[in-house]
Motif scaffolding. Structure first.
Motif, PDB file in Angstrom:
ATOM      1  N   LEU A   1       9.346 -62.986   1.405  1.00 47.15           N
ATOM      2  CA  LEU A   1      10.108 -62.972   0.160  1.00 47.15           C
ATOM      3  C   LEU A   1      11.588 -63.224   0.451  1.00 47.15           C
ATOM      4  CD1 LEU A   1       9.879 -62.575  -2.855  1.00 47.15           C
ATOM      5  CD2 LEU A   1      10.216 -60.138  -2.513  1.00 47.15           C
ATOM      6  N   TYR A   2      12.067 -62.758   1.593  1.00 51.38           N
ATOM      7  CA  TYR A   2      13.450 -62.998   1.999  1.00 51.38           C
ATOM      8  C   TYR A   2      13.713 -64.496   2.138  1.00 51.38           C
ATOM      9  CZ  TYR A   2      17.501 -63.267   5.049  1.00 51.38           C
ATOM     10  OH  TYR A   2      18.707 -63.597   5.602  1.00 51.38           O
TER      11      TYR A   2
ATOM     12  N   PHE B   1      16.012 -69.767   0.302  1.00 51.25           N
ATOM     13  CA  PHE B   1      15.876 -71.148  -0.158  1.00 51.25           C
ATOM     14  C   PHE B   1      16.322 -71.289  -1.611  1.00 51.25           C
ATOM     15  CE2 PHE B   1      13.037 -71.851   3.507  1.00 51.25           C
ATOM     16  CZ  PHE B   1      13.590 -73.036   3.955  1.00 51.25           C
ATOM     17  N   PHE B   2      16.113 -70.244  -2.417  1.00 53.10           N
ATOM     18  CA  PHE B   2      16.566 -70.278  -3.802  1.00 53.10           C
ATOM     19  C   PHE B   2      18.087 -70.330  -3.866  1.00 53.10           C
ATOM     20  CE2 PHE B   2      17.820 -67.951  -7.696  1.00 53.10           C
ATOM     21  CZ  PHE B   2      17.364 -68.869  -8.617  1.00 53.10           C
TER      22      PHE B   2
ATOM     23  N   ILE C   1      10.432 -75.413  -2.076  1.00 53.35           N
ATOM     24  CA  ILE C   1      10.060 -74.564  -0.939  1.00 53.35           C
ATOM     25  C   ILE C   1      10.121 -73.097  -1.343  1.00 53.35           C
ATOM     26  CG2 ILE C   1      10.764 -73.798   1.364  1.00 53.35           C
ATOM     27  CD1 ILE C   1      11.667 -76.686   1.896  1.00 53.35           C
ATOM     28  N   ALA C   2      11.172 -72.720  -2.065  1.00 55.27           N
ATOM     29  CA  ALA C   2      11.302 -71.338  -2.525  1.00 55.27           C
ATOM     30  C   ALA C   2      10.163 -70.961  -3.455  1.00 55.27           C
ATOM     31  CB  ALA C   2      12.645 -71.143  -3.217  1.00 55.27           C
TER      32      ALA C   2
ATOM     33  N   LEU D   1       6.944 -70.495  -1.326  1.00 55.86           N
ATOM     34  CA  LEU D   1       6.967 -69.249  -0.560  1.00 55.86           C
ATOM     35  C   LEU D   1       6.794 -68.035  -1.459  1.00 55.86           C
ATOM     36  CD1 LEU D   1       9.783 -69.950   2.034  1.00 55.86           C
ATOM     37  CD2 LEU D   1       7.330 -69.795   2.449  1.00 55.86           C
ATOM     38  N   PHE D   2       7.373 -68.073  -2.658  1.00 55.02           N
ATOM     39  CA  PHE D   2       7.231 -66.954  -3.585  1.00 55.02           C
ATOM     40  C   PHE D   2       5.781 -66.788  -4.015  1.00 55.02           C
ATOM     41  CE2 PHE D   2       7.246 -65.279  -7.943  1.00 55.02           C
ATOM     42  CZ  PHE D   2       7.789 -64.039  -7.685  1.00 55.02           C
ATOM     43  N   PHE D   3       5.108 -67.869  -4.373  1.00 58.86           N
ATOM     44  CA  PHE D   3       3.720 -67.767  -4.786  1.00 58.86           C
ATOM     45  C   PHE D   3       2.808 -67.382  -3.623  1.00 58.86           C
ATOM     46  CE2 PHE D   3       5.043 -70.486  -8.448  1.00 58.86           C
ATOM     47  CZ  PHE D   3       4.852 -69.494  -9.403  1.00 58.86           C
ATOM     48  N   LEU D   4       3.123 -67.848  -2.428  1.00 54.92           N
ATOM     49  CA  LEU D   4       2.372 -67.434  -1.256  1.00 54.92           C
ATOM     50  C   LEU D   4       2.536 -65.935  -1.020  1.00 54.92           C
ATOM     51  CD1 LEU D   4       0.619 -68.346   1.144  1.00 54.92           C
ATOM     52  CD2 LEU D   4       2.754 -68.713   2.409  1.00 54.92           C
TER      53      LEU D   4
END
Length: 54
Positions: A2-3, A8-9, A30-31, A34-37
């Motif tokens: 999450l970091y 990336f956000f 990319i952000a 990663l958030f959904f992952l």
């Protein structure tokens, strides 16, 4: 994880303000990925803990 999504956000926001549209779009996607992952792995870990309890 999450970091890294938050990093990336922030990079996407800064690039968008400075006018770098391609970099901002790539960083935002990319952000988002990663958030959904992170969300998927979080839900899987919650379900696994519920299954393991006696």
């Amino acid at each position: 994880m999450l970091y890294y999504a938050l990093v990336f956000f922030v990079v996407a926001l800064i690039a968008g303000v400075l006018g770098f549209g391609g970099i901002a779009g790539a960083s935002a996607s990319i952000a988002q990925f990663l958030f959904f992952l992170f969300l998927v792995l979080f839900v899987i870990s919650l379900v696994m803990q519920l299954v393991r309890r006696p």
